[in-house]
Design an enzyme around this catalytic site. Structure first.
Site, PDB file in Angstrom:
ATOM      1  N   PHE A  21       0.824  -1.207   0.000  1.00  0.00           N
ATOM      2  CA  PHE A  21       0.000   0.000   0.000  1.00  0.00           C
ATOM      3  C   PHE A  21       0.857   1.255   0.000  1.00  0.00           C
ATOM      4  O   PHE A  21       0.481   2.275  -0.563  1.00  0.00           O
ATOM      5  CB  PHE A  21      -0.955   0.003   1.201  1.00  0.00           C
ATOM      6  CG  PHE A  21      -2.179  -0.832   0.981  1.00  0.00           C
ATOM      7  CD1 PHE A  21      -2.964  -0.642  -0.133  1.00  0.00           C
ATOM      8  CD2 PHE A  21      -2.547  -1.808   1.885  1.00  0.00           C
ATOM      9  CE1 PHE A  21      -4.101  -1.403  -0.355  1.00  0.00           C
ATOM     10  CE2 PHE A  21      -3.679  -2.585   1.680  1.00  0.00           C
ATOM     11  CZ  PHE A  21      -4.454  -2.382   0.559  1.00  0.00           C
ATOM     12  N   ILE A  78      -5.562  -8.996   1.357  1.00  0.00           N
ATOM     13  CA  ILE A  78      -6.849  -9.340   0.744  1.00  0.00           C
ATOM     14  C   ILE A  78      -6.646 -10.081  -0.574  1.00  0.00           C
ATOM     15  O   ILE A  78      -7.562 -10.191  -1.384  1.00  0.00           O
ATOM     16  CB  ILE A  78      -7.711  -8.074   0.518  1.00  0.00           C
ATOM     17  CG1 ILE A  78      -6.993  -7.062  -0.379  1.00  0.00           C
ATOM     18  CG2 ILE A  78      -8.078  -7.440   1.856  1.00  0.00           C
ATOM     19  CD1 ILE A  78      -7.844  -5.847  -0.748  1.00  0.00           C
ATOM     20  N   HIS A  94      -8.818  -8.630   7.127  1.00  0.00           N
ATOM     21  CA  HIS A  94      -9.306  -7.521   6.306  1.00  0.00           C
ATOM     22  C   HIS A  94     -10.176  -8.004   5.147  1.00  0.00           C
ATOM     23  O   HIS A  94     -10.484  -7.233   4.244  1.00  0.00           O
ATOM     24  CB  HIS A  94      -8.132  -6.688   5.778  1.00  0.00           C
ATOM     25  CG  HIS A  94      -7.465  -5.882   6.839  1.00  0.00           C
ATOM     26  ND1 HIS A  94      -6.212  -5.318   6.688  1.00  0.00           N
ATOM     27  CD2 HIS A  94      -7.865  -5.541   8.094  1.00  0.00           C
ATOM     28  CE1 HIS A  94      -5.881  -4.667   7.795  1.00  0.00           C
ATOM     29  NE2 HIS A  94      -6.867  -4.794   8.658  1.00  0.00           N
ATOM     30  N   CYS A 105     -30.150  -8.807   1.181  1.00  0.00           N
ATOM     31  CA  CYS A 105     -30.627 -10.166   0.882  1.00  0.00           C
ATOM     32  C   CYS A 105     -29.492 -11.187   0.854  1.00  0.00           C
ATOM     33  O   CYS A 105     -29.729 -12.370   0.611  1.00  0.00           O
ATOM     34  CB  CYS A 105     -31.406 -10.192  -0.427  1.00  0.00           C
ATOM     35  SG  CYS A 105     -30.433  -9.826  -1.900  1.00  0.00           S
TER      36      CYS A 105
END
Length: 200
Positions: A21, A78, A94, A105
């Site tokens: 990151f 991730i 994460h 739903c």
């Protein structure tokens, strides 16, 4: 034999071609709950670009070594590369990019299939990512602490300790008397060597 639990961050996947990151510039500032709520269309555009980078990546030596030795893993990543490597006990604190879902739903959708339509085709609710964004609570955090508590050694791999999560988990391990081993460079080489030395 020492019981090892791994705690991994973005650096463990760097050799797989996934930037950390810190190397992605402004991306960190956009992966927030506030930004998602205010700019969902642009957020999903960014998420799909990130998914495109991740989907072609393959596990590197660090992922494979952890899988080979059946090391339980808590990961902040991730990219699901630990699972791709064959690891069975992985807590993705994460989340991951495998799918997105409707919070009303509970239908799941393939992220790649979401283009302009970011609302549920059944109930028209805004679809949610299965990732923990900055500003969110971490639902699996206490499960992660429980896994770490099993260890004699917490092997911390590829984290810059930017997040409070990383600081807190390591602090808790130290308070429990768990040895902390830190590998932040060349994880694809250092992790296999370390595990071979400790576990044979």
């Amino acid at each position: 034999m020492k019981r090892i639990v791994a705690f991994t961050g973005a650096g463990v996947s760097k050799a797989s071609g996934i930037p950390t990151f810190n190397e992605m510039g402004e991306l960190r500032n956009l992966l927030t709950r506030d930004y998602f709520n205010e700019n969902p269309n642009h957020f999903y555009k960014i998420l799909k670009e990130l998914h495109s980078t991740i989907k072609g990546a393959k596990p590197n030596g660090a992922h494979l070594a952890l899988a080979k030795h059946n090391i339980p893993i808590v990961t902040m990543n991730i990219d699901s590369l630990h699972e791709k490597a064959g690891s069975k006990r992985v807590i993705e604190i994460h989340g991951n990019l495998n799918s997105i879902f409707c919070p009303k739903c509970l239908r799941s959708y393939d992220l790649e299939g979401v283009n302009e339509k970011i609302y549920c085709t059944h109930c028209d609710t805004l679809l949610q990512p299965k990732v923990v964004l900055y500003g969110d609570e971490i639902p699996l955090y206490f499960e992660a602490i429980s896994m770490v508590s099993e260890a004699d050694v917490l092997l911390v791999v590829g984290t810059s300790f930017y997040t409070s999560t990383a600081h807190d988990l390591v602090y808790r391990a130290e308070r429990m008397g768990i040895e902390v081993k830190l590998i932040n460079r060349d994880a694809e080489v250092e992790v296999p060597q370390y595990l071979a030395k400790i576990l044979g």
